[in-house]
Design an enzyme around this catalytic site. Sequence first.
Site, short mmCIF file in Angstrom:
data_model
loop_
_atom_site.label_atom_id
_atom_site.label_comp_id
_atom_site.label_asym_id
_atom_site.label_seq_id
_atom_site.Cartn_x
_atom_site.Cartn_y
_atom_site.Cartn_z
N GLY A 648 0.76 -1.20 0.26
CA GLY A 648 0.61 0.20 -0.05
C GLY A 648 0.90 1.24 -0.15
O GLY A 648 0.84 2.06 -0.70
N PHE A 649 2.18 1.57 0.78
CA PHE A 649 3.10 2.57 1.11
C PHE A 649 3.69 3.03 -0.46
O PHE A 649 4.53 3.39 -0.49
CB PHE A 649 3.83 2.43 2.32
CG PHE A 649 2.24 2.83 2.99
CD1 PHE A 649 1.07 3.28 3.49
CD2 PHE A 649 2.31 1.78 3.99
CE1 PHE A 649 0.18 3.47 3.94
CE2 PHE A 649 1.27 2.06 4.95
CZ PHE A 649 -0.06 2.36 4.77
N LYS A 666 13.11 -0.54 0.45
CA LYS A 666 11.23 -0.25 0.10
C LYS A 666 10.88 1.54 0.09
O LYS A 666 12.22 2.78 0.53
CB LYS A 666 11.59 0.04 1.42
CG LYS A 666 9.29 0.09 1.04
CD LYS A 666 8.70 -1.34 2.43
CE LYS A 666 8.50 -0.62 3.62
NZ LYS A 666 8.00 -1.37 4.88
N ASP A 762 1.63 -6.06 14.10
CA ASP A 762 1.67 -6.47 13.01
C ASP A 762 1.98 -7.67 12.69
O ASP A 762 2.56 -7.88 11.07
CB ASP A 762 1.63 -5.62 11.77
CG ASP A 762 0.85 -5.68 10.60
OD1 ASP A 762 -0.29 -6.16 11.08
OD2 ASP A 762 1.31 -5.26 9.14
#
Length: 943
Positions: A648-649, A666, A762
């Site tokens: 998503g990011f 990333k 998470d």
Amino acid sequence: MDDECRGAWTLVYKLWFIFIPVLTVFVFTEESTVLASDIASLGDSEPDLIGHKPARRNLHDVAKESTVLVSDITLLGDSETELINHKPARRKLDDVDSSISIDCGIPEDFHYADVKTELHYASDAGFIDTGLNKNISLQYQSETLQRSLMNVRSFPQGKRNCYTIKPAEGKDTVYLIRASFMYGNYDDRDQLPEFELYVGVNSWDSVKFDNASHIVMKEIIHVPLMDSVYVCLLNTGSGTPFISALELRHFHDSSYRTQSRSLLLYKRLDVGSTGEMVRYKDDSYDRIWFPYNMPNCVPFDTPLPIDSLGESDYKLPSRVMKTAVKPLNDRDSLDFDFETGDSTLEFYVYMHFAELEKLQENQSREFDIQINGLPWKNSVVPNYLNSTTIDTRKLVRGTKLSFSISKTSDSSLPPILNAMEMYIVKDSLQAPTDQGDVDAIIKIKSRYAVDKTWQGDPCAPRTCWDGLNCTYTGYDPPRIISLDLSSRGLLGNIDPSFADLRELQYLDLSNNSLTGQLPDFLSELPLLRFLNLTGNKLSGSIPSGLMGRKNTGSLDLRVDKNPDFCQSPPCKKEKNFVVPLVAATVSFLAILLALVVYWRFKRKQPDVKLVVKSHDEEGSLESNNRHFTYSEVVSITNNFQTVIGKGGFGTVYHGYLADGTQVAVKMLSTSSNQGSKQFRTEAQFLMRVHHRNLASFVGYCNEGTNIGLIYEYMANGSLQQHLSDKTKNALSWKERLQIAVDVAHGLEYLHYGCKPPIIHRDVKSANILLNEDLQAKIADFGFSRDFPLENESHLSTAVVGTFGYLDPEYFSSNRLTEKSDVYSFGIVLLELITGRPAILRSHENTHIVDWVSPNLARGDIRSIVDPRLQGSFDTNSVWKALETAMACLPSISIQRPTMTQVLIELKECSTIEIAHDETWRMEGNTFETNSVDPEIEMGPQAR
Ligand SMILES: *[C@@H]1O[C@H](CO)[C@@H](O)[C@H](O)[C@H]1NC(C)=O
Ligand SMILES: *[C@@H]1O[C@H](CO)[C@@H](O)[C@H](O)[C@H]1NC(C)=O
Ligand SMILES: *[C@@H]1O[C@H](CO)[C@@H](O)[C@H](O)[C@H]1NC(C)=O
Ligand SMILES: *[C@@H]1O[C@H](CO)[C@@H](O)[C@H](O)[C@H]1NC(C)=O
């Protein structure tokens, strides 16, 4: 490796039905416990039986006077001999303590103990809102009639009337539900009604009578999919439905469990009995056993108790098992049959055996069983005074079921049979309505006191509550798509529960007296096309979300005839000219401020750090983390050539540092605002934490909109990929255990090795990465939280995480503790054991816990363990791992162990497995293993 949480959150409501049941279990438990104990405590006041003489009533007389029917099969109940051994002993309810016994049609506060069984019956008032209490006609009342049959509740109104029972044990547990009916001309019409009985949304049976004193009992063994059990009576136009008694019993083990099916009792036979029917307290589950003798047989029995040393799996009553039959002639077989009259019915048959004679050395008893001429079970040898059940649950069918039990050629003694049960298998084809929708509509029902005809399941079976329309797609749970509550006199605000009807397309609340503002939450209903609020007393104006939907034409919004409501600007309360001015001023100031901040930031910190605060103790680590320029990143990733992940990011790329080290980079996607915050969080944590089981951080890049994090490359990808990719070699059990130990180490370090402790929030298999040696490292700290103060037991925070892994307590209470990670870890451990994902899409989105639990209850470990392990593991090791996983998963967080305790357990599993492995090799097998003692390998931890 990036977060699916965003996606998951948009899926919140699609997955709602998975979670709500989990949560409701825990919400309802309290409530239903109260209920059960209410009944129990009511029962304690035995002496003051209200308005009733404790008349002497022998149940077995019932059988004499009127035939007792079970599932339309007439059973003979003649009895005379045995006197009831009825001690007025203190009530000890054993297994039935959680049972619910309802005498339908007695006044609201009445309750009493049944003379024969001592079971406590309470009024049905708390279980149903509709219907009328009636007494059966005097002519049919008698001293000998069971008390619960003296009154009925009848339902002259409404097509469907339902009892709602919330047993304390909740869904997914095996219950015996028994409904009893005796007409007794309660309505003075002398007309026998006929109607249908439903359990949940599935047809149970039809109820028919031979005469007014005919007692019909329907019994079903049922595993509800929801926490509430609905028992519904359906008027089919052949007379008014009624009910005399309703009982629910709970099977503590899963002996009678079947896969999403129900078992309708056909026969339960106490074979060879010459006495009366047997039920509680002889049968601790309160099954009712009817005496049965077949032709050409001799009944015989033993004075000794059966199963005196321990209960059998089926908790068979000794009284039933101590009688049996054998053939008249020792060489004959036991032959008997039942006319079913319907070749489509499928049956499960359970036969119960116990040897009643002490055999001499030269004697033996062994026999084969055939059904309809086909072998069913061979070489059955009953145990002396101990029960054996043949319950292969073979499905049998036919208009006639013929059984033949014959001795084998080696056997010196004839065959016997002590007891037998036959059930008709009922497939539950119709799923109940989506639990999220049910919860929402029930709230709406109680909030606005809607209509008493709203009962049972809102959409099923195939008919919905008045004012509702539902969708039915295949066997999926029905969803509520339209709700018409116009002209129902609704008062008060528009309740947020409306927004929980996630598939709602049409909502009509017109012509009521709703007050307050028009809330914007209705705009969150993705499918809403029509919203009618005409003729209410709403105030304010149309909120922005709804306005947007209206303007794009996706919503037909009607708010006429609300006198205080402003439909379109200018609205008199808003000072129009002020708004633009204020807005302009505010934005000007904001821009100015931003410029100042930007300028100062640039000036002061040429080498910008993402770190907002750094802790002294980790200061030295920071120097390990390098700052990279964007052009360096471009060269490391060879101009972002190889994508290895997307989330998503942002996107994750593969790359090489100048020294040839492989890395994963990333990059934050430029549009993601929220992402930027998480990037920062993650960078902060990565700089603070350092542990061999946490993803190691190589550096970061922060140039304008080019924000990126650089990590050590993990050659084997995520654990999730590894478990789901069927082309890869399956991880061995030992490797899996090692991964579990690694992850537990990482979490233990976060919880207890960091100051302040860190909660990851998470933990999931997608966030566990494996390097080329399959060493596991926890990644993705984007949601991690400091857990600052020792003196606070929890942190209240908005819920983040991934469905399937999310701690139900945290989810419902927002109270975060490190035990939330323990829950998620438990799920990961289950994934490692089963090789299945947290949510089993192939099993109607079943949560892995709901899939494992029933198999575990059965002790069926082979069906739980990943088939790709092909049985090569030490069973004890797997058992222990499973137990450890389950220990992490109670919905109450304080019942979960700490990561330290979990780690100890897992290391033991590992030790057992390694020992097993070594034994195996010493026995001459050549088996490649990189056996590493986890204790040795661990070494001192970086803290
Ligand atoms: C009522 O029906 C049952 C079952 O068919 C039968 O056994 C019984 O004799 C009948 N009773 C009367 C009073 O007719
Ligand atoms: C049923 O009978 C009881 C007395 O046995 C009486 O008090 C009660 O009012 C009756 N109920 C109805 C609905 O007639
Ligand atoms: C609900 O279903 C009924 C019957 O099919 C139909 O007449 C009615 O228009 C539907 N209502 C809505 C709001 O879709
Ligand atoms: C509005 O509701 C009332 C009852 O609440 C009803 O009598 C009236 O007919 C309804 N009016 C319209 C226009 O539906």
